[in-house]
Design a protein around this motif. Sequence first.
Motif, PDB file in Angstrom:
ATOM      1  N   MET A   1       0.826  -1.191   0.000  1.00  0.00           N
ATOM      2  CA  MET A   1       0.000   0.000   0.000  1.00  0.00           C
ATOM      3  C   MET A   1       0.868   1.253   0.000  1.00  0.00           C
ATOM      4  O   MET A   1       0.532   2.230  -0.650  1.00  0.00           O
ATOM      5  N   ALA A   2       1.974   1.214   0.706  1.00  0.00           N
ATOM      6  CA  ALA A   2       2.830   2.397   0.785  1.00  0.00           C
ATOM      7  C   ALA A   2       3.373   2.782  -0.585  1.00  0.00           C
ATOM      8  O   ALA A   2       3.432   3.966  -0.920  1.00  0.00           O
ATOM      9  N   VAL A   3       3.760   1.805  -1.386  1.00  0.00           N
ATOM     10  CA  VAL A   3       4.302   2.097  -2.711  1.00  0.00           C
ATOM     11  C   VAL A   3       3.235   2.723  -3.591  1.00  0.00           C
ATOM     12  O   VAL A   3       3.473   3.718  -4.277  1.00  0.00           O
ATOM     13  N   PHE A   4       2.047   2.155  -3.587  1.00  0.00           N
ATOM     14  CA  PHE A   4       0.971   2.685  -4.418  1.00  0.00           C
ATOM     15  C   PHE A   4       0.494   4.044  -3.905  1.00  0.00           C
ATOM     16  O   PHE A   4      -0.021   4.851  -4.664  1.00  0.00           O
ATOM     17  N   ASP A   5       0.685   4.291  -2.613  1.00  0.00           N
ATOM     18  CA  ASP A   5       0.232   5.554  -2.042  1.00  0.00           C
ATOM     19  C   ASP A   5       1.204   6.701  -2.335  1.00  0.00           C
ATOM     20  O   ASP A   5       0.794   7.854  -2.418  1.00  0.00           O
ATOM     21  N   THR A   6       2.483   6.383  -2.485  1.00  0.00           N
ATOM     22  CA  THR A   6       3.457   7.453  -2.694  1.00  0.00           C
ATOM     23  C   THR A   6       3.701   7.763  -4.162  1.00  0.00           C
ATOM     24  O   THR A   6       4.276   8.794  -4.484  1.00  0.00           O
ATOM     25  N   GLY A   7       3.295   6.877  -5.040  1.00  0.00           N
ATOM     26  CA  GLY A   7       3.474   7.110  -6.473  1.00  0.00           C
ATOM     27  C   GLY A   7       2.308   6.508  -7.227  1.00  0.00           C
ATOM     28  O   GLY A   7       1.374   5.989  -6.634  1.00  0.00           O
ATOM     29  N   SER A   8       2.394   6.546  -8.512  1.00  0.00           N
ATOM     30  CA  SER A   8       1.278   6.007  -9.287  1.00  0.00           C
ATOM     31  C   SER A   8       1.426   4.501  -9.455  1.00  0.00           C
ATOM     32  O   SER A   8       2.538   3.956  -9.425  1.00  0.00           O
ATOM     33  N   PHE A   9       0.335   3.848  -9.651  1.00  0.00           N
ATOM     34  CA  PHE A   9       0.318   2.409  -9.894  1.00  0.00           C
ATOM     35  C   PHE A   9       1.168   2.077 -11.116  1.00  0.00           C
ATOM     36  O   PHE A   9       1.946   1.132 -11.113  1.00  0.00           O
ATOM     37  N   VAL A  10       1.024   2.872 -12.156  1.00  0.00           N
ATOM     38  CA  VAL A  10       1.734   2.615 -13.403  1.00  0.00           C
ATOM     39  C   VAL A  10       3.240   2.738 -13.210  1.00  0.00           C
ATOM     40  O   VAL A  10       4.015   1.920 -13.708  1.00  0.00           O
ATOM     41  N   GLU A  11       3.678   3.737 -12.472  1.00  0.00           N
ATOM     42  CA  GLU A  11       5.111   3.982 -12.284  1.00  0.00           C
ATOM     43  C   GLU A  11       5.758   3.058 -11.256  1.00  0.00           C
ATOM     44  O   GLU A  11       6.975   2.869 -11.276  1.00  0.00           O
ATOM     45  N   ALA A  12       4.979   2.479 -10.363  1.00  0.00           N
ATOM     46  CA  ALA A  12       5.536   1.593  -9.344  1.00  0.00           C
ATOM     47  C   ALA A  12       6.136   0.359 -10.014  1.00  0.00           C
ATOM     48  O   ALA A  12       5.594  -0.162 -10.983  1.00  0.00           O
ATOM     49  N   THR A  13       7.267  -0.081  -9.477  1.00  0.00           N
ATOM     50  CA  THR A  13       7.917  -1.275 -10.016  1.00  0.00           C
ATOM     51  C   THR A  13       7.883  -2.384  -8.969  1.00  0.00           C
ATOM     52  O   THR A  13       7.702  -2.121  -7.769  1.00  0.00           O
ATOM     53  N   MET A  14       8.094  -3.599  -9.429  1.00  0.00           N
ATOM     54  CA  MET A  14       8.170  -4.718  -8.495  1.00  0.00           C
ATOM     55  C   MET A  14       9.372  -4.535  -7.567  1.00  0.00           C
ATOM     56  O   MET A  14       9.326  -4.942  -6.410  1.00  0.00           O
ATOM     57  N   GLU A  15      10.421  -3.884  -8.058  1.00  0.00           N
ATOM     58  CA  GLU A  15      11.586  -3.588  -7.227  1.00  0.00           C
ATOM     59  C   GLU A  15      11.189  -2.630  -6.095  1.00  0.00           C
ATOM     60  O   GLU A  15      11.596  -2.822  -4.939  1.00  0.00           O
ATOM     61  N   ASP A  16      10.379  -1.616  -6.410  1.00  0.00           N
ATOM     62  CA  ASP A  16       9.894  -0.686  -5.388  1.00  0.00           C
ATOM     63  C   ASP A  16       9.101  -1.438  -4.317  1.00  0.00           C
ATOM     64  O   ASP A  16       9.249  -1.188  -3.116  1.00  0.00           O
ATOM     65  N   ILE A  17       8.252  -2.332  -4.767  1.00  0.00           N
ATOM     66  CA  ILE A  17       7.397  -3.097  -3.850  1.00  0.00           C
ATOM     67  C   ILE A  17       8.257  -4.003  -2.974  1.00  0.00           C
ATOM     68  O   ILE A  17       8.054  -4.081  -1.756  1.00  0.00           O
ATOM     69  N   ALA A  18       9.222  -4.687  -3.579  1.00  0.00           N
ATOM     70  CA  ALA A  18      10.111  -5.569  -2.813  1.00  0.00           C
ATOM     71  C   ALA A  18      10.895  -4.777  -1.771  1.00  0.00           C
ATOM     72  O   ALA A  18      10.996  -5.196  -0.604  1.00  0.00           O
ATOM     73  N   ARG A  19      11.411  -3.622  -2.164  1.00  0.00           N
ATOM     74  CA  ARG A  19      12.185  -2.785  -1.241  1.00  0.00           C
ATOM     75  C   ARG A  19      11.309  -2.347  -0.065  1.00  0.00           C
ATOM     76  O   ARG A  19      11.736  -2.414   1.095  1.00  0.00           O
ATOM     77  N   ALA A  20      10.108  -1.918  -0.351  1.00  0.00           N
ATOM     78  CA  ALA A  20       9.200  -1.476   0.717  1.00  0.00           C
ATOM     79  C   ALA A  20       8.835  -2.626   1.658  1.00  0.00           C
ATOM     80  O   ALA A  20       8.634  -2.412   2.852  1.00  0.00           O
ATOM     81  N   ALA A  21       8.760  -3.844   1.113  1.00  0.00           N
ATOM     82  CA  ALA A  21       8.417  -5.007   1.932  1.00  0.00           C
ATOM     83  C   ALA A  21       9.628  -5.594   2.647  1.00  0.00           C
ATOM     84  O   ALA A  21       9.476  -6.477   3.501  1.00  0.00           O
ATOM     85  N   GLY A  22      10.828  -5.126   2.265  1.00  0.00           N
ATOM     86  CA  GLY A  22      12.035  -5.637   2.903  1.00  0.00           C
ATOM     87  C   GLY A  22      12.410  -7.032   2.433  1.00  0.00           C
ATOM     88  O   GLY A  22      12.997  -7.812   3.188  1.00  0.00           O
ATOM     89  N   VAL A  23      12.034  -7.353   1.192  1.00  0.00           N
ATOM     90  CA  VAL A  23      12.348  -8.664   0.613  1.00  0.00           C
ATOM     91  C   VAL A  23      12.941  -8.463  -0.783  1.00  0.00           C
ATOM     92  O   VAL A  23      13.009  -7.348  -1.287  1.00  0.00           O
ATOM     93  N   THR A  24      13.322  -9.552  -1.389  1.00  0.00           N
ATOM     94  CA  THR A  24      13.845  -9.465  -2.751  1.00  0.00           C
ATOM     95  C   THR A  24      12.692  -9.493  -3.755  1.00  0.00           C
ATOM     96  O   THR A  24      11.582  -9.934  -3.436  1.00  0.00           O
ATOM     97  N   ARG A  25      13.000  -9.056  -4.953  1.00  0.00           N
ATOM     98  CA  ARG A  25      12.011  -9.094  -6.029  1.00  0.00           C
ATOM     99  C   ARG A  25      11.578 -10.538  -6.311  1.00  0.00           C
ATOM    100  O   ARG A  25      10.420 -10.800  -6.587  1.00  0.00           O
TER     101      ARG A  25
END
Length: 182
Positions: A1-25
């Motif tokens: 949720m944090a990744v989608f909240d700070t930027g757009s869904f389209v611009e968010a990457t799986m790398e961004d999501i992994a980083r925010a979750a504290g895990v690898t892609r």
Amino acid sequence: MAVFDTGSFVEATMEDIARAAGVTRVTVYAHFAGKTEILRALVTRVYEVADDIYADLAALPAWTRQGVRGWLEGATARWHLVAPVVRALAAAGPAATGEGARDRYRAARERHVALLTEDPRRWRGVPPAEARQRALMAVLQLESFLSVWLAGGWPVETDDPLDLLADALCHLLMPALSPGPG
């Protein structure tokens, strides 16, 4: 949720999501094929939160204005937590929610209406069709207002917007309200 909240869904990457979750892609991909599947899982979470919100209202021993107002405080706090998902859904558009989204939306509303109308003693003297319609209108009123206010950032111009919302909901639920203070 944090990744989608700070930027757009389209611009968010799986790398961004992994980083925010504290895990690898790789770990993210082990659970989700892509961003769309993550968004769908978050939508499921929104429905779970909504189910809990309406279960709490249904569980009140009596519906009074004061009780509805108090319930709204908890409902608003929970809705605030899922507001980023609502924003992400709005930004991603209908295609992101996938096939069957309309059916899931309708099924959720059916569950919420059923929760609010399941106690026939509460709706004494009210035809079941009217009770269902009133419950549906209350659900839609609540979700529409909270989506526009909390997820959409609509500025409130009153001291207590929940007081006005309680009035609107109580008007819709009036036949099921118990007489009493507040």
